[in-house]
Scaffold this motif. Structure first.
Motif, PDB file in Angstrom:
ATOM      1  N   GLN A 156     -12.114 -32.397  24.301  1.00 48.05           N
ATOM      2  CA  GLN A 156     -13.055 -31.735  23.399  1.00 48.05           C
ATOM      3  C   GLN A 156     -12.989 -30.226  23.560  1.00 48.05           C
ATOM      4  N   VAL A 157     -13.497 -29.515  22.549  1.00 46.90           N
ATOM      5  CA  VAL A 157     -13.358 -28.063  22.487  1.00 46.90           C
ATOM      6  C   VAL A 157     -14.689 -27.423  22.136  1.00 46.90           C
ATOM      7  N   VAL A 158     -14.977 -26.284  22.794  1.00 48.48           N
ATOM      8  CA  VAL A 158     -16.121 -25.443  22.434  1.00 48.48           C
ATOM      9  C   VAL A 158     -15.598 -24.030  22.219  1.00 48.48           C
ATOM     10  N   LEU A 159     -15.968 -23.417  21.089  1.00 52.35           N
ATOM     11  CA  LEU A 159     -15.567 -22.039  20.805  1.00 52.35           C
ATOM     12  C   LEU A 159     -16.683 -21.108  21.262  1.00 52.35           C
ATOM     13  N   VAL A 160     -16.324 -20.089  22.035  1.00 52.13           N
ATOM     14  CA  VAL A 160     -17.289 -19.094  22.506  1.00 52.13           C
ATOM     15  C   VAL A 160     -16.731 -17.728  22.167  1.00 52.13           C
ATOM     16  N   SER A 161     -17.416 -16.961  21.304  1.00 50.26           N
ATOM     17  CA  SER A 161     -16.831 -15.708  20.850  1.00 50.26           C
ATOM     18  C   SER A 161     -17.907 -14.733  20.412  1.00 50.26           C
ATOM     19  N   GLY A 162     -17.540 -13.467  20.420  1.00 40.75           N
ATOM     20  CA  GLY A 162     -18.416 -12.417  19.925  1.00 40.75           C
ATOM     21  C   GLY A 162     -18.152 -12.095  18.474  1.00 40.75           C
ATOM     22  N   GLU A 163     -17.310 -12.879  17.818  1.00 42.48           N
ATOM     23  CA  GLU A 163     -16.977 -12.632  16.418  1.00 42.48           C
ATOM     24  C   GLU A 163     -18.145 -12.963  15.493  1.00 42.48           C
ATOM     25  N   ASP A 164     -18.023 -12.496  14.257  1.00 39.62           N
ATOM     26  CA  ASP A 164     -19.006 -12.782  13.223  1.00 39.62           C
ATOM     27  C   ASP A 164     -19.204 -14.288  13.083  1.00 39.62           C
ATOM     28  N   ALA A 165     -20.449 -14.696  12.753  1.00 43.56           N
ATOM     29  CA  ALA A 165     -20.774 -16.121  12.659  1.00 43.56           C
ATOM     30  C   ALA A 165     -19.892 -16.842  11.649  1.00 43.56           C
ATOM     31  N   ARG A 166     -19.506 -16.175  10.558  1.00 38.27           N
ATOM     32  CA  ARG A 166     -18.681 -16.829   9.552  1.00 38.27           C
ATOM     33  C   ARG A 166     -17.259 -17.031  10.054  1.00 38.27           C
ATOM     34  N   VAL A 167     -16.772 -16.103  10.885  1.00 41.42           N
ATOM     35  CA  VAL A 167     -15.451 -16.283  11.486  1.00 41.42           C
ATOM     36  C   VAL A 167     -15.483 -17.470  12.451  1.00 41.42           C
ATOM     37  N   LEU A 168     -16.551 -17.539  13.249  1.00 44.92           N
ATOM     38  CA  LEU A 168     -16.709 -18.668  14.163  1.00 44.92           C
ATOM     39  C   LEU A 168     -16.747 -19.990  13.400  1.00 44.92           C
ATOM     40  N   ASN A 169     -17.483 -19.994  12.301  1.00 45.85           N
ATOM     41  CA  ASN A 169     -17.608 -21.201  11.503  1.00 45.85           C
ATOM     42  C   ASN A 169     -16.252 -21.610  10.920  1.00 45.85           C
ATOM     43  N   SER A 170     -15.481 -20.629  10.439  1.00 45.03           N
ATOM     44  CA  SER A 170     -14.160 -20.927   9.891  1.00 45.03           C
ATOM     45  C   SER A 170     -13.238 -21.499  10.955  1.00 45.03           C
ATOM     46  N   ALA A 171     -13.276 -20.911  12.151  1.00 44.67           N
ATOM     47  CA  ALA A 171     -12.432 -21.406  13.242  1.00 44.67           C
ATOM     48  C   ALA A 171     -12.825 -22.825  13.637  1.00 44.67           C
ATOM     49  N   GLU A 172     -14.134 -23.094  13.625  1.00 46.82           N
ATOM     50  CA  GLU A 172     -14.617 -24.435  13.960  1.00 46.82           C
ATOM     51  C   GLU A 172     -14.133 -25.460  12.930  1.00 46.82           C
ATOM     52  N   LYS A 173     -14.230 -25.113  11.635  1.00 40.91           N
ATOM     53  CA  LYS A 173     -13.765 -26.007  10.580  1.00 40.91           C
ATOM     54  C   LYS A 173     -12.256 -26.240  10.693  1.00 40.91           C
TER      55      LYS A 173
END
Length: 402
Positions: A84-101
């Motif tokens: 499993q994977v968890v993304l942790v970043s200081g990037e913009d929320a929409r960038v995080l959301n795109s990476a998650e998708k």
């Protein structure tokens, strides 16, 4: 191991040494003793290339020099990582959301994403329910068409029902009938895996015609659960290509003594037949018979608006990927608001799929969506379980309404 089991080993990747140390310290404080940490994605990949790595969860930053987090996720897939994977970043929320998708789309099991600095409570929340690596799911094209045809003939298809309720009153408004294949080797295979498969073209019509009569007979017994109790049935590309399909529906409903006005046929635009004129012929005839037509997973296709223009849909189901989390994500909230406004202007009944928690329920209720469907209301269940669920739901809703 049960889904609630704790992960055995965690791997953390972040190019900032201070952030890396804080993450490791927080995870250790939560009781996760076997934590590996790396500043460079290449070093982490070297560990995961070993067959005996035993890493269950990977935490990764996105903005890293040399190999960024998106490329790192792609490399995980190429190496067959099944944890499993968890993304942790200081990037913009929409960038995080795109990476998650993107990670989801590549087949990774994503526990979610966190904005830096992540708190200990947020880490615990993401890790709650994380389980050791499991076997990969069966590929979508694993079953030849003849195997599905034999399963239909052998009676291996089963139907579960997911309840739907009114946001405003809590009244049970109906169910969506979900067909599954009780595979002798692989367990229950959801029909979603089959309905979009072009390789099953010519077989899926048998699936609908074998299951729909018994579904209608079962639904007739539930009319007492709500004043306007409806049953939703998913159509396949085969159904929309058969000019005699409306006549079959009318005859099946008559035999089951089920009112056509309480039948909802759910159409995902990806299943529209390549001959659009035939699909339009079938759907228009169904609507003339006072059967409701629902556009499913609205917003996920490339031509949803064109279908609203051309097809006489009278119900719209919001896709769960927009609904779940709309209370926390401004972009999702805006999409949901716009979709509901459009539906109201077209005089369409609205259903929100993916109501998985109280926050989802509250935000969609405030936005005046009409019907709720999701885990918060009730998971798909057997026909025998629905009456007991209805009694339990009535008590739950009474508590919600206080």
């Amino acid at each position: 191991m049960e889904p609630s089991a704790r992960p055995r080993k965690i791997l953390v990747v972040d190019d900032e040494p201070f952030v890396l140390k804080v993450l490791v310290r927080q995870l250790t404080a939560l009781g996760y003793e076997d934590v590996l940490s790396y500043e460079h994605a290449q070093d982490a990949l070297a560990v995961l290339e070993r067959e005996d790595h035993d890493v269950d969860v990977v935490f990764t930053d996105l903005q890293m020099p040399g190999m960024d987090g998106v490329e790192f996720l792609r490399q995980l897939v190429q190496r067959g990582y099944d944890g499993q994977v968890v993304l942790v970043s200081g990037e913009d929320a929409r960038v995080l959301n795109s990476a998650e998708k993107l990670a989801y789309s590549r087949g990774l099991r994503v526990l979610g994403s966190l904005a830096k600095p992540a708190t200990r409570e947020q880490l615990q929340q993401r890790l709650h329910g994380a389980a050791p690596a499991m076997c990969a799911s069966v590929p979508q094209d694993a079953y030849p068409p003849e195997a599905l045809r034999n399963a239909i003939a052998a009676g291996q298809l089963v139907t579960c029902y997911q309840p739907q309720v009114a946001f405003a009153t809590g009244e049970v408004t109906g169910v969506e009938a979900l067909i599954g294949w009780q595979h002798p080797r692989d367990g229950l295979v959801p029909a979603d895996r089959l309905l979009n498969g072009l390789q099953y073209y010519g077989v899926l019509n048998d699936l609908t015609r074998s299951m729909l009569p018994s579904t209608l007979e079962q639904a007739r017994q539930w009319q007492h659960l709500g004043d306007d109790f409806r049953v939703g049935i998913n159509l396949s590309m085969d159904d929309l290509a058969a000019l005699d399909f409306p006549d079959f529906i009318v005859e099946a409903a008559a035999r089951a003594q089920f009112p056509l006005s309480r039948l909802v046929l759910e159409i995902n635009e990806t299943r529209m037949t390549r001959d659009r004129l035939v699909s339009l012929d079938v759907l228009t005839r169904l609507r003339l018979k006072r059967i409701s037509l629902l556009i499913d997973d609205f917003g996920t296709g490339q031509s949803s608006l064109a279908h609203l223009r051309d097809v006489p849909f009278d119900e719209l189901k919001l896709d769960g990927s927009f609904v779940h989390g709309a209370s926390r994500d401004a972009s999702l909230n805006a999409i949901v608001k716009a979709s509901l406004l459009l539906a109201r202007q077209l005089n369409m009944r609205t259903i929100a799929q993916g109501i998985d928690d109280l926050e989802d329920w509250n935000v969609l209720r405030e936005l005046s969506c009409e019907v709720a469907q999701g885990k918060f209301v009730g998971a798909p269940m057997s026909a025998e379980a629905l009456p007991q669920w209805a009694r339990t739901w009535a008590a739950r809703y009474a508590a919600l309404a206080r």
